[in-house]
Motif scaffolding. Structure first.
Motif, PDB file in Angstrom:
ATOM      1  N   GLU A 120      29.311 -38.762 -71.931  1.00 55.47           N
ATOM      2  CA  GLU A 120      28.143 -37.971 -71.512  1.00 55.47           C
ATOM      3  C   GLU A 120      27.503 -37.283 -72.719  1.00 55.47           C
ATOM      4  O   GLU A 120      28.161 -37.039 -73.736  1.00 55.47           O
ATOM      5  N   ARG A 137      25.592 -42.387 -73.454  1.00 55.25           N
ATOM      6  CA  ARG A 137      26.560 -42.871 -72.467  1.00 55.25           C
ATOM      7  C   ARG A 137      26.599 -44.404 -72.414  1.00 55.25           C
ATOM      8  O   ARG A 137      25.565 -45.052 -72.344  1.00 55.25           O
ATOM      9  N   GLY A 138      27.808 -44.940 -72.471  1.00 55.39           N
ATOM     10  CA  GLY A 138      28.009 -46.382 -72.376  1.00 55.39           C
ATOM     11  C   GLY A 138      27.954 -47.103 -73.710  1.00 55.39           C
ATOM     12  O   GLY A 138      28.343 -48.262 -73.797  1.00 55.39           O
ATOM     13  N   TRP A 220      24.571 -49.445 -74.982  1.00 59.63           N
ATOM     14  CA  TRP A 220      24.799 -49.704 -73.553  1.00 59.63           C
ATOM     15  C   TRP A 220      23.620 -50.451 -72.940  1.00 59.63           C
ATOM     16  O   TRP A 220      23.817 -51.324 -72.081  1.00 59.63           O
ATOM     17  N   ARG A 224      24.494 -53.628 -70.701  1.00 63.21           N
ATOM     18  CA  ARG A 224      24.147 -53.616 -69.276  1.00 63.21           C
ATOM     19  C   ARG A 224      23.168 -54.761 -68.961  1.00 63.21           C
ATOM     20  O   ARG A 224      23.316 -55.463 -67.955  1.00 63.21           O
ATOM     21  N   GLU A 285      29.805 -46.601 -64.770  1.00 61.94           N
ATOM     22  CA  GLU A 285      28.847 -46.259 -63.706  1.00 61.94           C
ATOM     23  C   GLU A 285      29.374 -46.729 -62.371  1.00 61.94           C
ATOM     24  O   GLU A 285      29.948 -47.823 -62.290  1.00 61.94           O
ATOM     25  N   GLY A 286      29.150 -45.943 -61.326  1.00 63.85           N
ATOM     26  CA  GLY A 286      29.445 -46.375 -59.976  1.00 63.85           C
ATOM     27  C   GLY A 286      30.670 -45.691 -59.403  1.00 63.85           C
ATOM     28  O   GLY A 286      31.094 -44.621 -59.857  1.00 63.85           O
ATOM     29  N   GLN A 301      32.698 -42.029 -61.295  1.00 62.19           N
ATOM     30  CA  GLN A 301      32.086 -42.291 -62.599  1.00 62.19           C
ATOM     31  C   GLN A 301      32.808 -41.515 -63.700  1.00 62.19           C
ATOM     32  O   GLN A 301      33.135 -40.341 -63.522  1.00 62.19           O
ATOM     33  N   SER A 302      33.062 -42.177 -64.808  1.00 67.54           N
ATOM     34  CA  SER A 302      33.716 -41.629 -66.006  1.00 67.54           C
ATOM     35  C   SER A 302      35.229 -41.452 -65.858  1.00 67.54           C
ATOM     36  O   SER A 302      35.868 -40.884 -66.739  1.00 67.54           O
TER      37      SER A 302
END
Ligand SMILES: [Fe+2]
Length: 344
Positions: A120, A137-138, A220, A224, A285-286, A301-302
């Motif tokens: 984050e 993030r990611g 990311w 993604r 995510e998710g 998430q995380s």
């Protein structure tokens, strides 16, 4: 299989005479060293909730100034190894690191390889070998063995990332050490943009890059997009997974641990094969469920969890309308190089 003789079956004076000569009888320990059929891992299926750890990590920000921590990290320790060992599996170390606005984690380099998976915050960066790598993030940022790295933060909110290192292995090899350094001069670099298109590498005047680690940041947005493109092109029976590789060689991005990203379609369940390496699953995510052996973890998430080797794992996307995205770290490159890799 016969029962073998126990240590206590031997006369005390004989055991004392062995100890005096720095000798140990093998047979009382033979079955533990070479268990029948498959290993007995100390690594335990373990879940670390981000919601639970986040306030504790932010409190570390109040309790310990960066100068007193150098790296402000809460280690995700596997109770199967004993928390004091600070390892997630035999070869993997995991830590959640906090950097507050304006803070500086000074330059050093070390023998263990590290990567950062950003959890984050915005505005922080890691300078690796002179290349300034922004952290959102990611994003995945590599700090491979021997390369100078330092962390800075120009934003206004806390930044948290997940560190993954091969520290337990390198430490066990008695090869772990670090060197402190000066603040690095940032050099102009195209960084991730030089390798933004698969199948194409920069070759100025016919020359390929000579660096062992030509790509240090995997944004990311690109990861993604690659997963979504694969999902759109593939049948629903096919898993949507990519591996972070060295774009010059196609080999794993680092020598010891492997890094991947996985997308689960809405409602999808993916049964992973039983393999020898331990693995770590971090949900970018998710919402998902991870079944690891006898354990079932509901992942938000995380969240992060780990699976020992030789253990069945099944991942399910708990959302029926949106995809779930995982970052996976595992010991596959190590097992393959050592010739002990197995899939059952
Ligand atoms: Fe470091």
């Amino acid at each position: 299989m016969n029962d073998l003789g126990r240590l206590e079956d031997l006369p005390a004076e004989y055991r004392a005479a062995l100890t005096k000569q720095n000798l140990v009888p093998l047979w009382p320990s033979l079955r533990a060293l070479l268990p029948a059929g498959q290993p007995r891992p100390s690594t335990r299926a373990t879940h670390w909730s981000y919601e639970a750890l986040r306030p504790l990590l932010l409190r570390a920000g109040d309790l310990t100034p960066i100068e007193k921590a150098e790296r402000r990290v809460l280690v995700l320790a596997n109770p199967g190894h004993g928390l004091e060992k600070m390892q997630a599996s035999a070869a993997m170390y995991l830590g959640m690191q906090l950097l507050l606005p304006g803070e500086w984690a000074p330059a050093h380099r070390h023998t263990p390889n590290a990567v950062r998976m950003i959890v984050e915050g915005d505005g922080a960066y890691t300078t690796v070998d002179g290349e300034k790598c922004p952290m959102s993030r990611g994003d995945l940022v590599l700090t491979p063995t021997g390369l100078w790295h330092e962390h800075g933060h120009d934003g206004d909110q806390p930044v948290v990332w997940l560190d993954v290192l091969d520290l337990p292995l390198v430490y066990y090899m008695e090869a772990s050490y670090h060197v402190d350094g000066e603040r690095q001069a940032v050099k102009p670099s195209r960084g991730d943009r030089a390798y933004a298109r698969a199948g194409l590498v920069p070759t100025p005047v016919f020359e390929r890059a000579s660096s062992a680690y030509p790509m240090l940041r995997y944004p990311w947005a690109n990861t993604r997009a690659a997963l979504e493109a694969l999902a759109a092109e593939s049948s629903t029976s096919e898993a949507v997974q990519v591996t972070f590789v060295n774009p010059e060689t196609g080999a794993d991005a680092q020598n010891i641990l492997g890094y991947r990203a996985l997308m689960l379609r809405p409602g999808e369940t993916l049964r992973l094969p039983v393999r020898s390496p331990a693995a770590v699953f971090h949900l970018i995510e998710g919402a998902a469920e991870a079944r690891i052996g006898e354990h079932a973890f509901a992942l938000a998430q995380s969240d992060t969890c780990c699976a020992p080797g030789f253990t069945a794992a099944t991942l399910t996307n708990r959302f029926t309308a949106t995809p779930a995205f995982f970052f996976i770290a595992d010991e596959t490159p190590l097992h393959r190089k050592l010739g002990v890799y197995e899939q059952r």
